[in-house]
Enzyme design. Structure first.
Site, PDB file in Angstrom:
ATOM      1  N   GLU A 123      37.601 -14.662  45.091  1.00 22.39           N
ATOM      2  CA  GLU A 123      37.691 -13.341  44.456  1.00 22.39           C
ATOM      3  C   GLU A 123      37.447 -12.268  45.503  1.00 22.39           C
ATOM      4  O   GLU A 123      37.027 -12.572  46.626  1.00 22.39           O
ATOM      5  CB  GLU A 123      36.671 -13.232  43.310  1.00 22.39           C
ATOM      6  CG  GLU A 123      37.049 -14.074  42.104  1.00 22.39           C
ATOM      7  CD  GLU A 123      36.032 -14.024  40.984  1.00 22.39           C
ATOM      8  OE1 GLU A 123      36.448 -13.962  39.824  1.00 22.39           O
ATOM      9  OE2 GLU A 123      34.828 -14.057  41.249  1.00 22.39           O
ATOM     10  N   HIS A 246      35.776  -2.687  36.173  1.00 26.13           N
ATOM     11  CA  HIS A 246      36.648  -3.773  36.635  1.00 26.13           C
ATOM     12  C   HIS A 246      38.044  -3.200  36.792  1.00 26.13           C
ATOM     13  O   HIS A 246      38.537  -2.500  35.905  1.00 26.13           O
ATOM     14  CB  HIS A 246      36.648  -4.922  35.621  1.00 26.13           C
ATOM     15  CG  HIS A 246      37.193  -6.203  36.183  1.00 26.13           C
ATOM     16  ND1 HIS A 246      38.511  -6.356  36.518  1.00 26.13           N
ATOM     17  CD2 HIS A 246      36.588  -7.377  36.481  1.00 26.13           C
ATOM     18  CE1 HIS A 246      38.703  -7.584  36.988  1.00 26.13           C
ATOM     19  NE2 HIS A 246      37.536  -8.227  36.974  1.00 26.13           N
ATOM     20  N   ARG A 292      35.480  -4.337  44.282  1.00 25.49           N
ATOM     21  CA  ARG A 292      35.943  -3.727  43.027  1.00 25.49           C
ATOM     22  C   ARG A 292      35.910  -2.215  42.995  1.00 25.49           C
ATOM     23  O   ARG A 292      36.779  -1.584  42.403  1.00 25.49           O
ATOM     24  CB  ARG A 292      35.056  -4.216  41.889  1.00 25.49           C
ATOM     25  CG  ARG A 292      35.465  -5.552  41.472  1.00 25.49           C
ATOM     26  CD  ARG A 292      34.828  -5.948  40.200  1.00 25.49           C
ATOM     27  NE  ARG A 292      35.145  -7.356  40.107  1.00 25.49           N
ATOM     28  CZ  ARG A 292      34.496  -8.211  39.396  1.00 25.49           C
ATOM     29  NH1 ARG A 292      33.470  -7.803  38.680  1.00 25.49           N
ATOM     30  NH2 ARG A 292      34.854  -9.459  39.359  1.00 25.49           N
ATOM     31  N   HIS A 353      32.632  -2.490  33.140  1.00 30.45           N
ATOM     32  CA  HIS A 353      32.536  -3.948  33.150  1.00 30.45           C
ATOM     33  C   HIS A 353      31.127  -4.475  33.349  1.00 30.45           C
ATOM     34  O   HIS A 353      30.724  -5.439  32.692  1.00 30.45           O
ATOM     35  CB  HIS A 353      33.432  -4.462  34.281  1.00 30.45           C
ATOM     36  CG  HIS A 353      33.470  -5.946  34.435  1.00 30.45           C
ATOM     37  ND1 HIS A 353      33.934  -6.777  33.441  1.00 30.45           N
ATOM     38  CD2 HIS A 353      33.099  -6.754  35.468  1.00 30.45           C
ATOM     39  CE1 HIS A 353      33.862  -8.045  33.864  1.00 30.45           C
ATOM     40  NE2 HIS A 353      33.352  -8.052  35.077  1.00 30.45           N
ATOM     41  N   ARG A 388      28.451  -4.646  42.559  1.00 26.62           N
ATOM     42  CA  ARG A 388      28.240  -6.101  42.501  1.00 26.62           C
ATOM     43  C   ARG A 388      29.425  -6.863  43.085  1.00 26.62           C
ATOM     44  O   ARG A 388      30.593  -6.559  42.790  1.00 26.62           O
ATOM     45  CB  ARG A 388      28.055  -6.533  41.043  1.00 26.62           C
ATOM     46  CG  ARG A 388      27.919  -8.028  40.874  1.00 26.62           C
ATOM     47  CD  ARG A 388      27.711  -8.371  39.424  1.00 26.62           C
ATOM     48  NE  ARG A 388      28.886  -8.051  38.642  1.00 26.62           N
ATOM     49  CZ  ARG A 388      29.763  -8.946  38.189  1.00 26.62           C
ATOM     50  NH1 ARG A 388      29.591 -10.213  38.428  1.00 26.62           N
ATOM     51  NH2 ARG A 388      30.800  -8.555  37.475  1.00 26.62           N
TER      52      ARG A 388
END
Ligand code: FAD
Ligand code: SIN
Length: 552
Positions: A123, A246, A292, A353, A388
């Site tokens: 990811e 997100h 992100r 998110h 995060r």
């Protein structure tokens, strides 16, 4: 208030875990060998963010990986605000965490040639493949397995549709002693009664506060209850301005929001404009796999620049066989909505998110109030910093959930006390329930419009002013009417909204997920935003004198 001391005993004073997500279930299972545990879930036990998790959980397992590499990626994503000690503590225990889940029977996607026989995916922000997953429904695989174990455990009593209202502290006992947590007031939703649950320790594992925004990937449970309860009990709260959006939530005018996992980009999915051109390389050399905050801001920028309602995520080149095998949930859900992702791009937009901030805890989940612990998305442990890193959240739930339980196991139970029962003698049923629904909508919309991906001081101040008005109405409602879930959640949401806006106004820079047009640069030195008791003394005490709870 009279209080009588009884024999200290964990049987009399079980641990109450508020929340049946990964954090709460981990704590409960780890504790249950030695203590009686009550687990509360305010909706059905299978509802919560854990069950919705898609991409996976970090495991530092591969030959090409190391704790140092994972810590580096976490620090890089976190924009200078990650606590390195926390990141290292968690990274060092990630392999144990995966083994703990495997031992409990979680069926991760296999790969006979992979470490521990697992397939690892990738990811954004991760230097290597290190995400253990169960296709694209990792959370459900984990949650179903642990829930089953909890349901069968003789020492655990799982109470679904029980909603914690507030934790019981020394203040409710009218004691002069330093504050301590003695239990929790909880609404039995079906019986419509608030009960007093005495506890040797209380663990807040209530998840995040994504529902404070109009558009979110989060389930209905995510109303920030743990953060709000801890704050009202006098705990410090940290970094609330860092709300993670997100980048890729399915855009659909009518369907409920649905996440399109970052793992789809990890496996090669590309973000495109309506004319089919890629735009991420112009924003960041890491392209679609930038962290992100970068990708969400880039999408927001392109949507505004081109005046479009969404961008496209194109995974069609990965082929139907691959997509069906690796992303069966996303494939099926999109197909049901008429989007064949093997042949068409997916319309996507950013949505709220993950709550990176929360209740300040140490690595054992201890809060500022003895006897009160917090674990999971409810917390601020320093792991996530200003942004995060993907799939670090489930890992944090397991690692710190286990340390929290270990700490409780080593501690003595407190003396039992008689806490006053909940008093509803002077409240009545709400006359206009619709007012609560209106306040919910208003709060969530104003947070979306004024406290979103790109912020300005003026907008934050507007949000602040409106929140104060809403707060007045909500406090009034709370003081005068019988409580129900909608009202309690709204009360928690407004606390969280206030904490987010206050924190955002205090940060005079742009860093990670907090981007302000008025302060576009990062300051040379970075600090977390910690709101504490001093900031917390409120003039407003609209609570009824006779209702045991509310603010210190
Ligand atoms: P939750 O799983 O949200 O559980 C909260 C529990 O608390 C629920 O049982 C709820 O009913 C209960 N509760 C709340 N308030 C009360 C109250 N007042 N009284 C009683 N009970 C209460 N993270 C990753 O690491 N990897 C991923 O792939 C990933 N994918 C995600 C996909 C989606 C769509 C979403 C929304 C999140 C994703 N995340 C992912 C984030 C991750 O799922 C969550 O951060 C994590 O599951 C939080 O676990 P938790 O136990 O803290 O809270
Ligand atoms: C995802 O699958 O994109 C979500 C992963 C996460 O939030 O950590």
């Amino acid at each position: 208030m009279p209080s009588s001391f009884k024999r200290p005993d964990w049987e009399q004073a079980p641990v109450v875990v508020i929340g049946a997500g990964l954090a709460g279930l981990t704590v409960a299972l780890q504790l249950a060998e030695r203590h009686r545990v009550i687990v509360l879930a305010k909706r059905n036990a299978d509802e919560g963010a854990t069950a919705w998790a898609q991409g996976g959980i970090v495991g530092v397992l591969g030959d090409d990986d190391s704790v140092d590499s994972h810590v580096r990626d976490t620090l890089d994503a976190g924009g200078g605000l990650v606590d390195e000690q926390t990141a290292r503590y968690i990274a060092e225990r990630s392999a144990q965490a995966i083994s703990w889940l495997l031992d409990r029977g979680v069926a991760f996607s296999p790969d006979p040639t992979g470490p521990l026989g697992l397939h690892l995916t990738r990811e954004g922000g991760h230097a290597v493949r290190r995400i253990a997953h169960a296709a694209d429904a990792t959370g459900k695989a984990i949650h179903d397995t642990l829930l089953e174990a909890v349901a069968q455990h003789p020492n655990i009593s799982l109470r679904a549709r029980w909603m914690a209202v507030d934790v019981i502290t020394s203040r409710h006992l009218k004691r002069e002693e330093p504050t301590r947590c003695y239990g929790v007031y909880a609404l039995d939703i079906d019986a419509q009664r608030v009960e007093t649950l005495h506890a040797g320790a209380v663990v807040l594992a209530c998840g995040g506060a994504g529902k404070v925004y109009r558009y979110t990937t989060n389930p209905d449970t995510a109303t920030g209850d743990g953060i709000a309860m801890a704050w009202r009990a006098g705990c410090r709260v940290g970094n609330m301005e860092f709300v993670q959006f997100h980048p890729t939530c399915l855009y659909h005018p009518t369907d409920r929001s649905f996440l399109i996992s970052e793992a789809l980009r990890g496996e090669g999915g590309l973000l495109k404009l309506p004319d089919g051109t890629r735009f991420m390389p112009a924003h960041d050399p890491r392209g679609e796999l930038a962290p992100r905050d970068v990708v969400a801001r880039a999408i927001d920028f392109e949507m505004k620049k081109h005046g479009v309602d969404h961008v496209w995520l194109d995974a069609s080149h990965l082929g139907e066989v691959f997509l069906r095998e690796h992303f069966p949930t996303i494939y099926a859900r999109c197909l049901a909505l008429g989007i064949d992702i093997a042949r068409q791009p997916i319309p996507v937009v950013p949505a709220a998110h993950y709550t990176c901030g929360g209740v300040v805890t140490d690595l054992a989940g201890r809060t500022d109030v003895p006897g009160l612990y917090a674990v999971g998305e409810t917390t601020y442990t320093g792991l996530h910093g200003a942004n995060r890193l993907a799939s670090n959240s489930l890992l944090e739930c397991v690692v710190l959930g286990r340390s929290c339980a270990d700490h409780i196991l080593q501690s003595d139970p407190p003396a039992n006390v008689d806490a006053p029962d909940w008093d509803e003698s002077q409240v009545e049923d709400a006359d206009e329930q619709v007012v609560i629904a209106h306040n919910w909508d208003e709060l969530r919309l104003l947070m979306w419009n004024y406290v979103g991906i790109v912020r300005t001081t003026r907008r934050l101040e507007r949000a602040w002013a409106r929140i104060q008005l809403l707060r007045g109405e909500i406090d009034d409602y709370y003081a005068n009417f019988r409580v129900n879930r909608d009202l309690l959640e709204l009360r928690n949401l407004v606390d969280c909204a206030e904490l987010i806006v206050r924190s955002a106004l205090m940060r005079h820079e742009s860093r990670g997920l907090h981007y302000s047009r008025d302060f576009p640069d990062a300051l040379p030195v970075s600090f977390p935003t910690i709101l504490g008791r001093a900031a917390h003394s409120r003039e407003r005490r609209t609570d009824r004198q006779d209702r045991p709870s509310l603010f210190d």
